[in-house]
Design an enzyme around this catalytic site. Structure first.
Site, PDB file in Angstrom:
ATOM      1  N   PRO A   1       0.829  -1.208   0.000  1.00  0.00           N
ATOM      2  CA  PRO A   1       0.000   0.000   0.000  1.00  0.00           C
ATOM      3  C   PRO A   1       0.862   1.256   0.000  1.00  0.00           C
ATOM      4  O   PRO A   1       1.246   1.777   1.038  1.00  0.00           O
ATOM      5  CB  PRO A   1      -0.818  -0.131   1.293  1.00  0.00           C
ATOM      6  CG  PRO A   1       0.037  -0.975   2.195  1.00  0.00           C
ATOM      7  CD  PRO A   1       0.797  -1.911   1.302  1.00  0.00           C
TER       8      PRO A   1
ATOM      9  N   ASP B   1       5.616   2.405   2.506  1.00  0.00           N
ATOM     10  CA  ASP B   1       4.738   1.268   2.716  1.00  0.00           C
ATOM     11  C   ASP B   1       3.915   1.581   3.967  1.00  0.00           C
ATOM     12  O   ASP B   1       4.451   1.619   5.076  1.00  0.00           O
ATOM     13  CB  ASP B   1       5.571   0.004   2.909  1.00  0.00           C
ATOM     14  CG  ASP B   1       4.718  -1.250   3.100  1.00  0.00           C
ATOM     15  OD1 ASP B   1       3.514  -1.123   3.403  1.00  0.00           O
ATOM     16  OD2 ASP B   1       5.273  -2.359   2.976  1.00  0.00           O
ATOM     17  N   HIS B   2       2.620   1.818   3.798  1.00  0.00           N
ATOM     18  CA  HIS B   2       1.799   2.271   4.915  1.00  0.00           C
ATOM     19  C   HIS B   2       1.684   1.227   6.029  1.00  0.00           C
ATOM     20  O   HIS B   2       1.285   1.554   7.151  1.00  0.00           O
ATOM     21  CB  HIS B   2       0.389   2.657   4.410  1.00  0.00           C
ATOM     22  CG  HIS B   2      -0.224   3.785   5.171  1.00  0.00           C
ATOM     23  ND1 HIS B   2      -0.250   3.833   6.548  1.00  0.00           N
ATOM     24  CD2 HIS B   2      -0.823   4.928   4.751  1.00  0.00           C
ATOM     25  CE1 HIS B   2      -0.862   4.937   6.941  1.00  0.00           C
ATOM     26  NE2 HIS B   2      -1.205   5.632   5.862  1.00  0.00           N
ATOM     27  N   ARG B   3       2.030  -0.007   5.747  1.00  0.00           N
ATOM     28  CA  ARG B   3       2.013  -1.028   6.790  1.00  0.00           C
ATOM     29  C   ARG B   3       3.130  -0.808   7.806  1.00  0.00           C
ATOM     30  O   ARG B   3       3.047  -1.264   8.944  1.00  0.00           O
ATOM     31  CB  ARG B   3       2.169  -2.426   6.167  1.00  0.00           C
ATOM     32  CG  ARG B   3       1.057  -2.815   5.205  1.00  0.00           C
ATOM     33  CD  ARG B   3       1.370  -4.095   4.462  1.00  0.00           C
ATOM     34  NE  ARG B   3       2.589  -3.978   3.646  1.00  0.00           N
ATOM     35  CZ  ARG B   3       3.060  -4.970   2.894  1.00  0.00           C
ATOM     36  NH1 ARG B   3       2.431  -6.131   2.846  1.00  0.00           N
ATOM     37  NH2 ARG B   3       4.155  -4.790   2.190  1.00  0.00           N
TER      38      ARG B   3
END
Length: 441
Positions: A233, A413-415
């Site tokens: 993401p 990476d939004h994680r």
């Protein structure tokens, strides 16, 4: 002794033989270069680990073989070597159990030399090449199937019943590629498929075109970046960074470089050297962002290992500056120049381009003002660097003045890195670049 196709990295499943340094019948000593292989990332010379006679070449120049396949046979004496290499397909294949094998339609091949004692040979569990070591080489399962150590390890890690895997290696040996093929892809990593080549070509049946077959590097780039775009993401943060002070410092340092006996300066810093050093320092300043995604956890690092994209003919590769935050600017510059040179010659070793927590992609030298880069998994960030430009900027007193600006875009990476953390990381980088003397202490 079987000489196997080595695995040069976890993602490499096959290699192409580009050169044979020995011919059938030649004597071989440990350390002699046997052949050269080319993978999707590197070209490497493979050395012999045992003395003997090269009695058979199974994979000729230009042929591609999977990891673990028998590339050649080294026997124990000159008498064991056949007059010429016999094709791998010339021998009769064994028939089903209980039935006699069909007669061979070609001339019988000389018997293969007896292998060396198992205690003297082993297969390295990572590279799958024979090396002198303790005996942990090719083994048989309880069902009587031959497997390589790497295949057994991968099967154990993936929870795959090796008895249900069909081997594609010599004499049915189960190799790493068989385990990888048997492992179902994670649901999150299932990639959408596009139109087939036939469907695409049908759209242009009346248009002249040339077909360019994909080499190993382009296939790997396509697979990994498609996976990255579909499973990570991404979000992006951009800012303009004033580089006037950095540019002046670079010019002063290069002008002060002492001349060697050949009249050349002892060093010459590029703008990219400062960017690498500054990015490593920013990762140190924001340790929560110095991390990677590991499926069910996040790995955070105490040092800054920075990968840098290097363009090659037909693709790119990302050699790694390890612990860049602890190295001097000059050490970073020398190492980056060496890595880039060997990367273009495809001479990097796997440990020189695998790993790291973040990467840098600089297209400024091509005149690109700004762009967004795709994260290279398992990294959590990548910094896209545009070119330096002169632009009118409003000053604190309301007047205008020209400044040297560089647009940088951070892909996250939004994680692993959320918006606030990504902004903190980019702000730290900007502060370091705009006060570059901090890079010298």
């Amino acid at each position: 002794m079987d000489v196997l196709m080595p695995q040069l990295g976890e993602t490499v499943s096959e290699g192409k033989v580009t050169t044979w340094f020995k011919s059938v019948g030649d004597k071989v000593q440990p350390g002699d270069n046997l052949f050269e292989i080319e993978t999707d990332k590197v070209s490497m010379e493979i050395q012999a680990t045992e003395a003997g006679i090269l009695s058979d070449i199974r994979v000729p120049v230009g042929a591609v073989a999977p990891v673990g396949a028998v590339v050649a046979i080294i026997g124990g004496s000159v008498a064991a070597a056949p007059a010429s290499p016999a094709p791998a397909t010339s021998a009769a294949l064994p028939g089903p159990p209980g039935k006699p094998a069909p007669p061979s339609r070609t001339a019988p091949t000389p018997p293969k030399p007896a292998p060396a004692p198992a205690a003297a040979l082993a297969i390295d569990p990572y590279f799958e090449v024979r090396t002198p070591a303790k005996n942990y080489g090719t083994a048989r399962t309880a069902a009587g199937m031959m497997t390589t150590p790497l295949a057994r390890r991968l099967a154990g890690e993936a929870g795959i019943d090796i008895a249900k895997v069909k081997g594609s290696g010599p004499r049915g040996r189960i190799v790493a590629a068989d385990i990888k093929a048997a492992a179902p892809p994670p649901a999150a990593a299932a990639l959408a498929s596009g139109p087939t080549s036939a469907e695409v070509k049908a759209l242009y049946k009346d248009v002249p075109f040339d077909e360019v077959p994909l080499d190993g590097m382009r296939k790997t780039i396509a697979r990994r970046l498609q996976q990255a775009a579909q499973t990570i993401p991404h979000f992006y943060i951009a800012d303009d960074v004033a580089v006037g002070a950095l540019t002046r410092l670079r010019e002063e340092l290069n002008a002060a470089a002492w001349q060697g006996k050949d009249g050349k300066p002892a060093y010459k810093f590029s703008l990219n050297d400062f960017i690498i050093k500054a990015w490593a320092a920013a990762l140190q300043a924001v340790p929560a962002a110095n991390a990677v995604w590991a499926e069910d956890r996040i790995l955070r690092f105490s040092r800054s290992d920075v990968a840098v994209a290097v363009a090659l003919e037909g693709g790119l590769i990302t050699p790694l500056i390890r612990d860049a935050g602890a190295k001097s600017l000059r050490a970073v510059s020398v190492e980056m120049r060496d890595l880039a040179t060997r990367a273009r010659d495809r001479k990097l070793l796997p440990h020189e381009y695998q790993g790291g927590a973040s990467a840098i992609s600089n297209l400024g030298m091509y005149g690109v003002r700004e762009f967004s880069a795709i994260i290279n998994p398992p990294h959590a960030t990548i910094l896209a660097v545009g070119g330096v430009r002169r632009q009118m900027v409003e000053q604190a007193d309301g007047t205008g003045a020209f400044a040297s600006l560089m647009t940088v875009t951070l892909s996250c990476d939004h994680r692993v890195v959320d918006g606030a953390l990504g902004a903190e990381l980019l702000t730290a980088f900007k502060a370091i670049v705009e006060n570059p003397v901090r890079l010298l202490v």
